[in-house]
Design an enzyme around this catalytic site. Structure first.
Site, short mmCIF file in Angstrom:
data_model
loop_
_atom_site.label_atom_id
_atom_site.label_comp_id
_atom_site.label_asym_id
_atom_site.label_seq_id
_atom_site.Cartn_x
_atom_site.Cartn_y
_atom_site.Cartn_z
N ASP A 380 0.85 -1.19 0.00
CA ASP A 380 0.00 0.00 0.00
C ASP A 380 0.89 1.24 0.00
O ASP A 380 1.82 1.33 0.80
CB ASP A 380 -0.90 -0.01 1.24
N ILE A 381 0.59 2.19 -0.91
CA ILE A 381 1.36 3.43 -0.96
C ILE A 381 1.00 4.28 0.25
O ILE A 381 -0.18 4.55 0.49
CB ILE A 381 1.08 4.20 -2.27
N HIS A 393 -5.04 14.58 -8.90
CA HIS A 393 -5.21 13.20 -9.38
C HIS A 393 -4.34 12.86 -10.58
O HIS A 393 -3.88 11.71 -10.70
CB HIS A 393 -6.68 12.95 -9.70
N ASP A 397 -2.06 9.60 -10.60
CA ASP A 397 -1.99 8.55 -11.62
C ASP A 397 -0.55 8.31 -12.06
O ASP A 397 -0.13 7.16 -12.25
CB ASP A 397 -2.84 8.94 -12.84
N ARG A 413 11.50 -13.38 -11.18
CA ARG A 413 11.16 -14.55 -12.00
C ARG A 413 9.95 -14.26 -12.87
O ARG A 413 9.07 -13.47 -12.51
CB ARG A 413 10.87 -15.76 -11.11
N GLU A 424 -4.68 2.39 -4.37
CA GLU A 424 -3.22 2.44 -4.28
C GLU A 424 -2.63 1.15 -3.71
O GLU A 424 -1.45 1.09 -3.40
CB GLU A 424 -2.80 3.62 -3.39
N ARG A 444 13.33 -5.49 -1.81
CA ARG A 444 13.80 -4.99 -3.09
C ARG A 444 12.75 -4.04 -3.70
O ARG A 444 13.10 -2.98 -4.25
CB ARG A 444 14.06 -6.16 -4.04
#
Length: 514
Positions: A380-381, A393, A397, A413, A424, A444
């Site tokens: 979650d941002i 907005h 985006d 992978r 988000e 990562r």
């Protein structure tokens, strides 16, 4: 003349082909309508589910804010109560007591004034510099309560108009007891209602949304939007939350019509254990589903247009059977385009929620067959609403696109799947990956997103960051797990990461099998 060359069989063959064409068109129409109905209904359920989760989380956050606000006031009152009950020189020097009350009041943003009354209800001191009212307060509910009760707990009264300033206030008081244990007066803090209203004003809930701070018996202390009549003669004692929901659980989500205005809303409620307080957050169900309603109407229009167009094609097909293959190819191409759109998120390019649900179910079955672990990361941002509010907005985006690209670059992978779970929130499926491997991937991802250096001044970290929750399913050890249970476990880990300050990864240790 053979049987196949006779006119009647030929006519029968043409009739059969036309019937097959009509049957095929009818099947397509029914399937298209059915798929659109299912998709719309599923989107509605997803919208409601996500709104319930968001509303409940917001309710808990506001409940914590209310608890912290009253606790700060109560700590100050306990300190003053202790000083006054010691009978030191402050009790004999009004100037010194006035200065002390001012010092405490300046440190409490939510407090309008601090007061000390003697056992008769007469004013002894106040933090206010100048007040028009200097009479008795023995008629106030808090004074009568402490005069009759020996409780050592703070007393929170219903909201009243201050005699000193004329503003709406919430009285918080404590009893002063003399050395013989007799009633010796009251120390009072008046909490500004505007403090809560100003705080609630910045929360976007829609035109019919509401936030209520009340007592567990339904007495309203503050409400956004605010009107005087909400606090005079209005009571929530007959509300379903008060009469039923609170008895079942101290926290939850219900859909009911409001007692005050009759609007059907989604209500999140949270009772505060430390103080007799209840916080409710309400969002109009109609406004909540307004986007879904608009999307459904547009989708129905598109489907109806497609059906009309396909009907015209059907008439042409029945007249020109020789063009059937061309029309079939066009339909297949259109189907492939729709299928591609249905599997990916148009903004981020990640897999969408529908594809994610299907893939997770397949990977879970594969893990059960192979005995290999399956990890799920929910991301979650952090403070994304604040980002949208500050930068707009379009910038939001752009932020989502950049985060999505960083997320895809972080997956080692080809079998790993990144999806936009909603808003988000994003998800990563890691087949044949244990908790340690999932942790490495999550870190990562977090580093890649930090390296974007996207400015975010509405975040305490100054840049765009993410919080993550990991859950790993171990076949054989965790029993048989459903996709919903796996998502819920990862979501709990994500909630823990956000609750502990955000910008961190949490891997849950419990199995969570069903």
């Amino acid at each position: 003349m053979s049987f196949l060359d006779s006119p009647v069989p030929s006519a029968l063959r043409r009739l059969s082909l036309e019937t097959l064409t009509m049957a095929l068109l009818s099947l397509v129409f029914v399937s298209l309508v059915g798929f659109d109905f299912w998709q719309s209904w599923h989107a509605r359920n997803v919208q409601l589910h996500q709104s319930e989760s968001t509303t409940l989380n917001l309710t808990r956050a506001l409940a914590q804010h209310a608890e912290d606000s009253f606790e700060e006031v109560d700590v100050a009152l306990m300190s003053l109560q202790h000083l006054l009950e010691q009978g030191n020189e402050l009790d004999l020097k009004p100037e010194a007591l006035h200065g002390l009350l001012q010092k405490y009041a300046r440190s409490l943003e939510q407090v309008e004034g601090l007061f000390v009354f003697d056992e008769q209800g007469n004013w002894k001191a106040t933090s206010l510099q100048d007040t028009p009212w200097k009479g008795q307060n023995s008629d106030r509910g808090y004074f009568r309560f402490h005069n009759r009760n020996t409780t050592e707990d703070p007393f929170i009264s219903r909201a009243i108009h201050s005699r000193s300033t004329g503003n709406w206030i919430i009285p918080v008081s404590r009893r002063i007891t003399d050395s013989q244990g007799q009633f010796a007066g009251v120390v009072l803090a008046t909490v500004k209602m505007d403090y809560f209203l100003n705080f609630y004003r910045h929360i976007e809930l829609g035109p019919s949304g509401a936030i209520v701070l009340a007592m567990p018996d339904g007495t309203i202390l503050s409400r956004r939007p605010f009107k005087d009549e909400y606090l005079v003669g209005k009571h929530l004692a007959q509300s379903y939350v008060i009469t039923t929901a609170l008895a079942q659980a101290p926290s939850g989500i219900v859909t009911i019509k409001a007692v005050i205005d009759g609007v059907e809303r989604l209500y999140g409620y949270q009772r505060i254990d430390k103080y007799p307080l209840l916080v409710m957050v309400a969002i109009s169900k109609k406004e909540l589903l307004s986007d879904w309603t608009g999307d459904t109407q547009r989708s129905a229009f598109i489907v109806a247009s497609i059906i009309i167009v396909m009907s015209l094609f059907g008439l042409v097909l029945m007249r020109q059977i020789g063009h059937a293959n061309t029309v079939k190819a066009e339909l297949l191409e259109a189907h492939r385009a729709l299928e591609q759109q249905a599997l990916s998120d148009g903004l981020t390019g990640l897999a969408n929620r529908r594809y994610f649900d299907t893939a997770l179910q397949q990977e879970l079955k594969r893990a059960e067959r192979s005995g290999q672990p399956l990890s799920l990361i929910m991301l979650d941002i952090d403070f994304f609403k604040g980002y949208n509010d500050r930068y707009g907005h379009p910038a939001g985006d752009y932020c989502l696109k950049q985060v999505a690209q960083a997320l895809k670059r972080s997956l080692p992978r080809s079998g790993d799947l990144a999806a936009r779970y909603g808003g988000e929130e994003m998800a990563v499926i890691l087949p044949a990956s244990d908790r340690q491997g999932a942790w490495v991937v999550a870190k990562r991802i977090q580093d890649q997103i930090r390296n974007l250096r996207l400015e975010h001044h509405s975040s305490p970290f100054g840049m765009v960051t993410v919080s993550g929750g990991i859950h790993t399913y171990l076949p054989g050890e965790d029993g048989v797990l459903t996709t919903q249970a796996l998502i819920e476990q990862a979501d709990r880990a994500l909630y823990e990461a956000k609750h502990n300050g955000r910008n961190r990864i949490v891997a849950r240790e419990d199995s969570g099998h069903t």
